[in-house]
Design a protein around this motif. Structure first.
Motif, PDB file in Angstrom:
ATOM      1  N   ARG A 199      29.643  -0.166  90.850  1.00  0.00           N
ATOM      2  CA  ARG A 199      29.455  -0.048  89.393  1.00  0.00           C
ATOM      3  C   ARG A 199      29.907  -1.302  88.638  1.00  0.00           C
ATOM      4  N   GLN A 200      29.703  -2.464  89.268  1.00  0.00           N
ATOM      5  CA  GLN A 200      29.860  -3.723  88.546  1.00  0.00           C
ATOM      6  C   GLN A 200      28.629  -4.007  87.703  1.00  0.00           C
ATOM      7  N   MET A 201      27.488  -3.531  88.169  1.00  0.00           N
ATOM      8  CA  MET A 201      26.233  -3.727  87.459  1.00  0.00           C
ATOM      9  C   MET A 201      25.472  -2.406  87.397  1.00  0.00           C
ATOM     10  N   PRO A 202      24.824  -2.114  86.279  1.00  0.00           N
ATOM     11  CA  PRO A 202      24.903  -2.823  85.006  1.00  0.00           C
ATOM     12  C   PRO A 202      26.347  -2.867  84.495  1.00  0.00           C
ATOM     13  N   PRO A 203      26.655  -3.820  83.588  1.00  0.00           N
ATOM     14  CA  PRO A 203      28.044  -4.044  83.191  1.00  0.00           C
ATOM     15  C   PRO A 203      28.600  -2.948  82.290  1.00  0.00           C
ATOM     16  N   TRP A 204      28.925  -1.828  82.909  1.00  0.00           N
ATOM     17  CA  TRP A 204      29.498  -0.679  82.188  1.00  0.00           C
ATOM     18  C   TRP A 204      30.692  -0.218  83.009  1.00  0.00           C
ATOM     19  N   HIS A 205      31.891  -0.723  82.646  1.00  0.00           N
ATOM     20  CA  HIS A 205      33.045  -0.619  83.527  1.00  0.00           C
ATOM     21  C   HIS A 205      34.051   0.437  83.102  1.00  0.00           C
ATOM     22  N   ILE A 206      33.696   1.262  82.147  1.00  0.00           N
ATOM     23  CA  ILE A 206      34.593   2.319  81.701  1.00  0.00           C
ATOM     24  C   ILE A 206      34.789   3.330  82.830  1.00  0.00           C
ATOM     25  N   HIS A 240      39.710  -6.937  75.834  1.00  0.00           N
ATOM     26  CA  HIS A 240      39.590  -8.398  75.809  1.00  0.00           C
ATOM     27  C   HIS A 240      40.716  -9.028  76.620  1.00  0.00           C
ATOM     28  N   PHE A 241      40.320  -9.785  77.647  1.00  0.00           N
ATOM     29  CA  PHE A 241      41.234 -10.584  78.458  1.00  0.00           C
ATOM     30  C   PHE A 241      40.618 -11.967  78.632  1.00  0.00           C
ATOM     31  N   HIS A 242      41.313 -12.789  79.437  1.00  0.00           N
ATOM     32  CA  HIS A 242      40.723 -13.999  79.974  1.00  0.00           C
ATOM     33  C   HIS A 242      40.530 -13.814  81.483  1.00  0.00           C
ATOM     34  N   LEU A 243      40.742 -14.859  82.267  1.00  0.00           N
ATOM     35  CA  LEU A 243      40.298 -14.857  83.663  1.00  0.00           C
ATOM     36  C   LEU A 243      41.124 -13.973  84.594  1.00  0.00           C
ATOM     37  N   ARG A 244      42.378 -13.697  84.239  1.00  0.00           N
ATOM     38  CA  ARG A 244      43.214 -12.886  85.144  1.00  0.00           C
ATOM     39  C   ARG A 244      43.241 -11.411  84.764  1.00  0.00           C
ATOM     40  N   GLY A 245      42.546 -11.034  83.695  1.00  0.00           N
ATOM     41  CA  GLY A 245      42.542  -9.633  83.293  1.00  0.00           C
ATOM     42  C   GLY A 245      41.929  -8.741  84.351  1.00  0.00           C
ATOM     43  N   LYS A 246      42.566  -7.608  84.624  1.00  0.00           N
ATOM     44  CA  LYS A 246      42.077  -6.687  85.659  1.00  0.00           C
ATOM     45  C   LYS A 246      41.758  -5.304  85.122  1.00  0.00           C
ATOM     46  N   ALA A 247      42.651  -4.742  84.307  1.00  0.00           N
ATOM     47  CA  ALA A 247      42.452  -3.361  83.846  1.00  0.00           C
ATOM     48  C   ALA A 247      43.151  -3.168  82.511  1.00  0.00           C
ATOM     49  N   MET A 248      42.614  -2.246  81.712  1.00  0.00           N
ATOM     50  CA  MET A 248      43.229  -1.909  80.428  1.00  0.00           C
ATOM     51  C   MET A 248      43.072  -0.423  80.159  1.00  0.00           C
ATOM     52  N   GLN A 249      44.166   0.187  79.716  1.00  0.00           N
ATOM     53  CA  GLN A 249      44.159   1.598  79.331  1.00  0.00           C
ATOM     54  C   GLN A 249      44.638   1.739  77.893  1.00  0.00           C
ATOM     55  N   LYS A 274      50.389  13.241  74.785  1.00  0.00           N
ATOM     56  CA  LYS A 274      49.643  12.016  75.050  1.00  0.00           C
ATOM     57  C   LYS A 274      48.212  12.346  75.452  1.00  0.00           C
ATOM     58  N   GLN A 275      47.317  11.460  75.118  1.00  0.00           N
ATOM     59  CA  GLN A 275      45.949  11.593  75.600  1.00  0.00           C
ATOM     60  C   GLN A 275      45.379  10.206  75.863  1.00  0.00           C
ATOM     61  N   ILE A 276      44.729  10.059  77.018  1.00  0.00           N
ATOM     62  CA  ILE A 276      44.085   8.795  77.341  1.00  0.00           C
ATOM     63  C   ILE A 276      42.769   8.715  76.576  1.00  0.00           C
ATOM     64  N   ILE A 277      42.582   7.635  75.857  1.00  0.00           N
ATOM     65  CA  ILE A 277      41.348   7.433  75.104  1.00  0.00           C
ATOM     66  C   ILE A 277      40.287   6.797  75.997  1.00  0.00           C
ATOM     67  N   SER A 278      40.619   5.676  76.623  1.00  0.00           N
ATOM     68  CA  SER A 278      39.680   4.998  77.523  1.00  0.00           C
ATOM     69  C   SER A 278      40.450   4.165  78.532  1.00  0.00           C
ATOM     70  N   TYR A 279      39.811   3.957  79.687  1.00  0.00           N
ATOM     71  CA  TYR A 279      40.404   3.139  80.742  1.00  0.00           C
ATOM     72  C   TYR A 279      39.303   2.339  81.427  1.00  0.00           C
ATOM     73  N   VAL A 280      39.496   1.030  81.513  1.00  0.00           N
ATOM     74  CA  VAL A 280      38.611   0.148  82.268  1.00  0.00           C
ATOM     75  C   VAL A 280      39.418  -0.401  83.434  1.00  0.00           C
ATOM     76  N   GLY A 281      39.038  -0.048  84.650  1.00  0.00           N
ATOM     77  CA  GLY A 281      39.818  -0.417  85.831  1.00  0.00           C
ATOM     78  C   GLY A 281      39.320  -1.629  86.566  1.00  0.00           C
ATOM     79  N   ASN A 282      38.097  -2.074  86.265  1.00  0.00           N
ATOM     80  CA  ASN A 282      37.553  -3.255  86.951  1.00  0.00           C
ATOM     81  C   ASN A 282      36.947  -4.206  85.930  1.00  0.00           C
ATOM     82  N   PHE A 283      37.799  -4.688  85.042  1.00  0.00           N
ATOM     83  CA  PHE A 283      37.364  -5.596  83.989  1.00  0.00           C
ATOM     84  C   PHE A 283      36.685  -6.830  84.589  1.00  0.00           C
TER      85      PHE A 283
END
Length: 460
Positions: A79-86, A339-348, A358-367
């Motif tokens: 799931r790297q392509m199409p670029p939808w990494h959520i 939004h990251f630069h070259l070393r960004g990997k994941a954001m929650q 608590k509630q998770i809104i969104s998580y991208v694990g393979n930025f």
């Protein structure tokens, strides 16, 4: 924290493995390019994968696609392509601009490659779709028509080899009356300049419009956390980065343009080994007269870094940072763009509610640095949060050789604006609600969640 990230990654890998392996045993029919794959590529891939576009290869014909079959399978199955990494297992799952493949489409592509990537009967090919021959607006391609107004920056010539440049010209907004904006899209001024422009922000230089200044978030009093508050108070029409499309504001919301205002551009430009001249332009779609919205949309960069600790990534290592932002008003979040630069990997992005839940809104694990995808939430799925909620952004970084985007894993990496530096924030458009409006939206959503009963159920 790392355990949670690892478990989530393993869960995603496990679901992919279940979806992707040997299907030949129960395959009801052979999969061919002409009949099964070409329609998927037309709908989901060919907008970029066509001659003279931004993708590295065309996927128009069988002859174009066949040499890339194994690579296509790997990119699609992970799931790297199409670029939808959520992440598909947590957080909001309903979006207005979902470009991802369904599980069935992923399975079809994998089966095709595993079967030797056969062409099939060329007569089964669907009619060709129109190719993009210019630097077109994505909003226009998606059916919104051409923009009502286009504003260009001047252009900059970046040498083949050079330090990063932040190009900040000004542009007049040529309007004689006020207009409410319902959608905006930034693009580089030509196809070639897409290679050099990492991001472009269109700030508004106001003309007596104080309500355009965001005052609904806080990162702390006047201390090292203060700069985030200052940045988020500066009115932004839009932020664009590599791979992003447009910002479509929620119905009944938008941004106001007033005669006499200007755009102050902030364009991050980097060298790519050849001399390229380019800049940015913004397409603006207006609300029609009589349809003006009652709510403003504010673009906020929710930080993933505590500035009292900052960011320090040792060589050949992973790292994690987190940032906290308080919502001072009842808030509806419209979208999420990590939004990251070259070393960004994941954001929650997580919401810590006033009651402590608590509630998770969104998580991208393979930025992917090359695709700053903007995830626009469906109207009924957009997070609705009470005042006092804390937005908790957690960011992970990969400064190892395993990160294919990493230019040098032996370097220490700190916070900074250069591409080789690092940063972390989640761009989100928000609207603020009064207590009455918040309660009304809550009630409306609860009513929609109640399943209607049929006559038989009523009789029982």
């Amino acid at each position: 924290v790392w355990g949670g990230l690892l478990n989530r990654s393993l869960a995603v890998a496990d679901s992919t493995a279940r979806a992707a392996p040997g299907f030949a045993a129960d395959s009801p029919k052979p999969v061919t390019f002409s009949k099964d794959i070409a329609p998927i590529f037309q709908k989901k891939c060919q907008e970029c994968h066509q001659p003279n576009s931004i993708a590295p290869m065309s996927l128009i014909t069988y002859q174009d696609a066949r040499p890339w079959a194994r690579s296509i399978k790997e990119r699609v199955a992970t799931r790297q392509m199409p670029p939808w990494h959520i992440d598909r297992t947590v957080g909001v799952q309903h979006f207005k601009n979902d470009m991802s493949l369904s599980d069935d489409q992923v399975e079809t592509v994998v089966r095709w490659v595993d079967a030797g990537a056969p062409q099939g009967d060329p007569k089964d090919m669907p009619p060709p779709v129109a190719l993009v021959t210019d630097n077109g607006w994505k909003g226009q391609k998606d059916g919104f028509g051409p923009p009502d107004l286009t504003v260009k920056s001047s252009e900059y010539t970046m040498p083949a080899e050079h330090q990063d440049v932040w190009y900040r010209p000004m542009s007049d907004i040529p309007i004689t009356e006020s207009h409410w904006v319902k959608m905006v899209e930034i693009r580089p001024t030509n196809m070639k300049s897409r290679k050099i422009i990492h991001h472009s922000i269109a700030y508004l230089v106001l003309n007596n419009d104080p309500d355009a200044v965001n005052t609904g978030t806080a990162n702390g009093p006047d201390r090292p956390g203060g700069p985030d508050d200052l940045v988020n108070r500066r009115p932004q029409l839009m932020e664009w980065a590599i791979g992003k499309g447009y910002d479509l504001f929620r119905p009944g919301t938008g941004k106001l343009l007033v005669p006499g205002e200007k755009i102050s551009w902030d364009q991050h430009i980097h060298a790519v080994g050849e001399e390229v001249t380019g800049g940015s332009e913004i397409g603006i779609w207006f609300y029609k007269k009589g349809e003006e919205p009652k709510k403003r949309s504010y673009l906020i960069g929710f930080t993933g870094i505590d500035r009292t600790k900052m960011l320090d990534i040792p060589p050949n290592s992973m790292a994690m940072t987190e940032g906290f932002t308080v919502l001072k008003e009842n808030t509806l979040i419209e979208n999420f763009q990590p939004h990251f630069h070259l070393r960004g990997k994941a954001m929650q992005v997580e919401a810590i509610l006033p009651d402590g839940s608590k509630q998770i809104i969104s998580y991208v694990g393979n930025f992917n640095f090359n695709w700053m995808t903007n995830y626009i939430y469906d109207d009924d799925a957009a997070p609705l949060l009470p005042k006092g909620t804390v937005i908790h952004v957690t960011a992970w970084y990969d400064n190892t050789k395993a990160n294919k985007n990493n230019p040098d894993s032996d370097q220490w990496v700190g916070y900074g604006d250069r591409t080789v530096d690092e940063m972390a924030h989640g761009w989100m458009n928000v609207i603020y609600l009064t207590d009455a409006e918040y309660k009304a939206r809550q009630a409306d959503r609860k009513a929609k969640m109640v399943k209607p009963t049929n006559d038989n159920e009523k009789q029982q």
